[in-house]
Design a protein around this motif. Structure first.
Motif, mmCIF file in Angstrom:
data_model
loop_
_atom_site.group_PDB
_atom_site.id
_atom_site.type_symbol
_atom_site.label_atom_id
_atom_site.label_comp_id
_atom_site.label_asym_id
_atom_site.label_seq_id
_atom_site.Cartn_x
_atom_site.Cartn_y
_atom_site.Cartn_z
ATOM 1 N N GLN A 23 2.776 69.136 68.364
ATOM 2 C CA GLN A 23 2.644 69.392 66.930
ATOM 3 C C GLN A 23 3.520 68.460 66.115
ATOM 4 O OE1 GLN A 23 3.752 73.375 67.339
ATOM 5 N NE2 GLN A 23 1.664 74.164 67.528
ATOM 6 N N GLN A 24 4.733 68.215 66.576
ATOM 7 C CA GLN A 24 5.621 67.308 65.850
ATOM 8 C C GLN A 24 5.043 65.904 65.808
ATOM 9 O OE1 GLN A 24 9.127 67.949 68.201
ATOM 10 N NE2 GLN A 24 10.181 68.889 66.457
ATOM 11 N N VAL A 25 4.539 65.449 66.936
ATOM 12 C CA VAL A 25 3.968 64.108 66.995
ATOM 13 C C VAL A 25 2.752 64.015 66.084
ATOM 14 C CG1 VAL A 25 2.775 62.467 68.501
ATOM 15 C CG2 VAL A 25 4.848 63.589 69.295
ATOM 16 N N LEU A 26 1.891 65.017 66.124
ATOM 17 C CA LEU A 26 0.685 64.978 65.295
ATOM 18 C C LEU A 26 1.023 65.042 63.809
ATOM 19 C CD1 LEU A 26 -1.732 67.142 67.458
ATOM 20 C CD2 LEU A 26 -1.623 64.656 67.257
ATOM 21 N N TRP A 27 2.044 65.815 63.439
ATOM 22 C CA TRP A 27 2.458 65.863 62.029
ATOM 23 C C TRP A 27 3.000 64.515 61.567
ATOM 24 C CZ3 TRP A 27 0.967 68.648 58.278
ATOM 25 C CH2 TRP A 27 0.586 69.969 58.475
ATOM 26 N N VAL A 28 3.799 63.869 62.412
ATOM 27 C CA VAL A 28 4.327 62.554 62.055
ATOM 28 C C VAL A 28 3.185 61.559 61.898
ATOM 29 C CG1 VAL A 28 5.701 60.612 62.912
ATOM 30 C CG2 VAL A 28 6.602 62.921 63.062
ATOM 31 N N ILE A 29 2.196 61.628 62.795
ATOM 32 C CA ILE A 29 1.044 60.728 62.702
ATOM 33 C C ILE A 29 0.286 60.964 61.400
ATOM 34 C CG2 ILE A 29 -1.226 60.237 63.707
ATOM 35 C CD1 ILE A 29 0.094 60.606 66.469
ATOM 36 N N THR A 33 0.246 58.203 58.509
ATOM 37 C CA THR A 33 -1.067 57.641 58.212
ATOM 38 C C THR A 33 -1.357 57.737 56.716
ATOM 39 O OG1 THR A 33 -1.909 58.165 60.408
ATOM 40 C CG2 THR A 33 -3.539 57.858 58.675
ATOM 41 N N ALA A 34 -1.040 58.868 56.129
ATOM 42 C CA ALA A 34 -1.227 59.020 54.686
ATOM 43 C C ALA A 34 -0.342 58.043 53.913
ATOM 44 C CB ALA A 34 -0.937 60.453 54.263
ATOM 45 N N ALA A 35 0.879 57.847 54.373
ATOM 46 C CA ALA A 35 1.790 56.915 53.694
ATOM 47 C C ALA A 35 1.294 55.470 53.815
ATOM 48 C CB ALA A 35 3.193 57.037 54.271
ATOM 49 N N ILE A 36 0.827 55.089 54.995
ATOM 50 C CA ILE A 36 0.303 53.735 55.186
ATOM 51 C C ILE A 36 -0.919 53.515 54.303
ATOM 52 C CG2 ILE A 36 -0.866 52.220 56.844
ATOM 53 C CD1 ILE A 36 1.054 53.372 58.983
ATOM 54 N N ALA A 37 -1.816 54.493 54.294
ATOM 55 C CA ALA A 37 -3.025 54.369 53.470
ATOM 56 C C ALA A 37 -2.668 54.271 51.992
ATOM 57 C CB ALA A 37 -3.947 55.555 53.719
ATOM 58 N N ALA A 38 -1.687 55.049 51.550
ATOM 59 C CA ALA A 38 -1.291 55.017 50.141
ATOM 60 C C ALA A 38 -0.673 53.679 49.759
ATOM 61 C CB ALA A 38 -0.313 56.153 49.852
ATOM 62 N N VAL A 39 0.198 53.154 50.594
ATOM 63 C CA VAL A 39 0.865 51.890 50.277
ATOM 64 C C VAL A 39 -0.139 50.737 50.275
ATOM 65 C CG1 VAL A 39 2.521 50.194 51.166
ATOM 66 C CG2 VAL A 39 3.140 52.602 51.051
ATOM 67 N N VAL A 40 -1.000 50.690 51.296
ATOM 68 C CA VAL A 40 -1.984 49.601 51.350
ATOM 69 C C VAL A 40 -2.963 49.708 50.183
ATOM 70 C CG1 VAL A 40 -3.875 48.630 52.708
ATOM 71 C CG2 VAL A 40 -1.736 49.217 53.815
ATOM 72 N N SER A 41 -3.378 50.918 49.835
ATOM 73 C CA SER A 41 -4.279 51.098 48.697
ATOM 74 C C SER A 41 -3.609 50.685 47.391
ATOM 75 C CB SER A 41 -4.727 52.557 48.601
ATOM 76 O OG SER A 41 -5.439 52.924 49.738
ATOM 77 N N LEU A 42 -2.344 51.045 47.250
ATOM 78 C CA LEU A 42 -1.614 50.663 46.039
ATOM 79 C C LEU A 42 -1.495 49.153 45.911
ATOM 80 C CD1 LEU A 42 0.011 51.701 43.597
ATOM 81 C CD2 LEU A 42 2.031 51.584 45.044
ATOM 82 N N VAL A 43 -1.174 48.480 47.002
ATOM 83 C CA VAL A 43 -1.065 47.020 46.965
ATOM 84 C C VAL A 43 -2.427 46.392 46.699
ATOM 85 C CG1 VAL A 43 -0.564 44.976 48.362
ATOM 86 C CG2 VAL A 43 0.999 46.915 48.400
ATOM 87 N N ALA A 44 -3.484 46.956 47.294
ATOM 88 C CA ALA A 44 -4.825 46.388 47.111
ATOM 89 C C ALA A 44 -5.325 46.560 45.689
ATOM 90 C CB ALA A 44 -5.804 47.043 48.083
ATOM 91 N N VAL A 45 -5.047 47.706 45.082
ATOM 92 C CA VAL A 45 -5.568 47.982 43.743
ATOM 93 C C VAL A 45 -4.668 47.406 42.649
ATOM 94 C CG1 VAL A 45 -6.109 49.834 42.117
ATOM 95 C CG2 VAL A 45 -6.816 50.030 44.500
ATOM 96 N N ALA A 46 -3.379 47.643 42.764
ATOM 97 C CA ALA A 46 -2.469 47.237 41.698
ATOM 98 C C ALA A 46 -1.939 45.817 41.858
ATOM 99 C CB ALA A 46 -1.292 48.203 41.626
ATOM 100 N N GLY A 47 -2.082 45.249 43.048
ATOM 101 C CA GLY A 47 -1.551 43.911 43.297
ATOM 102 C C GLY A 47 -2.044 42.843 42.346
ATOM 103 N N PRO A 48 -3.353 42.707 42.146
ATOM 104 C CA PRO A 48 -3.828 41.653 41.236
ATOM 105 C C PRO A 48 -3.370 41.848 39.790
ATOM 106 C CG PRO A 48 -5.616 42.423 42.633
ATOM 107 C CD PRO A 48 -4.448 43.329 42.867
ATOM 108 N N SER A 67 -4.836 48.568 61.558
ATOM 109 C CA SER A 67 -3.943 47.993 62.579
ATOM 110 C C SER A 67 -2.568 48.656 62.566
ATOM 111 C CB SER A 67 -3.791 46.491 62.356
ATOM 112 O OG SER A 67 -5.028 45.859 62.457
ATOM 113 N N ALA A 68 -2.026 48.886 61.389
ATOM 114 C CA ALA A 68 -0.718 49.546 61.294
ATOM 115 C C ALA A 68 -0.783 50.969 61.838
ATOM 116 C CB ALA A 68 -0.243 49.549 59.846
#
Length: 109
Positions: A23-29, A33-48, A67-68
């Motif tokens: 359960q701990q491992v799955l919660w961390v995943i 995963t949500a944090a990675i998706a949020a950061v990449v989405s933010l860079v993709a949308v707000a970057g330009p 990949s991350a």
């Protein structure tokens, strides 16, 4: 030498000795995963608009996020103490990851 203090309960799941519960491992995943998706989405949308980031096409940002997440999950699943369950989780994850990549490539073709 550096003095070390041994905890009374050295087998606590919060210690970084590799004995995490499923359960701990799955919660961390899930959280990472949500944090990675949020950061990449933010860079993709707000970057330009803000002038930050490499200004890549959307498929590149999506593949970077996938990949991350693959690297994260491959590491986190090694912390599960039961090798059989960890292997089952790893097999399920790779089946899902391959399906996701093929789906992404189908829509961005």
């Amino acid at each position: 030498m550096v003095p070390t203090v041994h905890k009374e309960h050295s087998r606590d799941p919060d210690s970084f000795n590799g004995d995490w519960s499923d359960q701990q491992v799955l919660w961390v995943i899930v959280i990472c995963t949500a944090a990675i998706a949020a950061v990449v989405s933010l860079v993709a949308v707000a970057g330009p608009y803000l002038g930050v980031g490499p200004h890549l096409p959307a498929i590149a940002y999506l593949l970077v996020a996938i990949s991350a997440i693959m690297i994260l999950v491959n590491y986190m699943l090694t912390l599960i103490p039961d090798p059989f369950r960890a292997g089952l989780y790893m097999s399920a994850f790779w089946a899902l990851a391959i399906l996701l990549v093929l789906t992404v490539l189908k829509y961005f073709d």
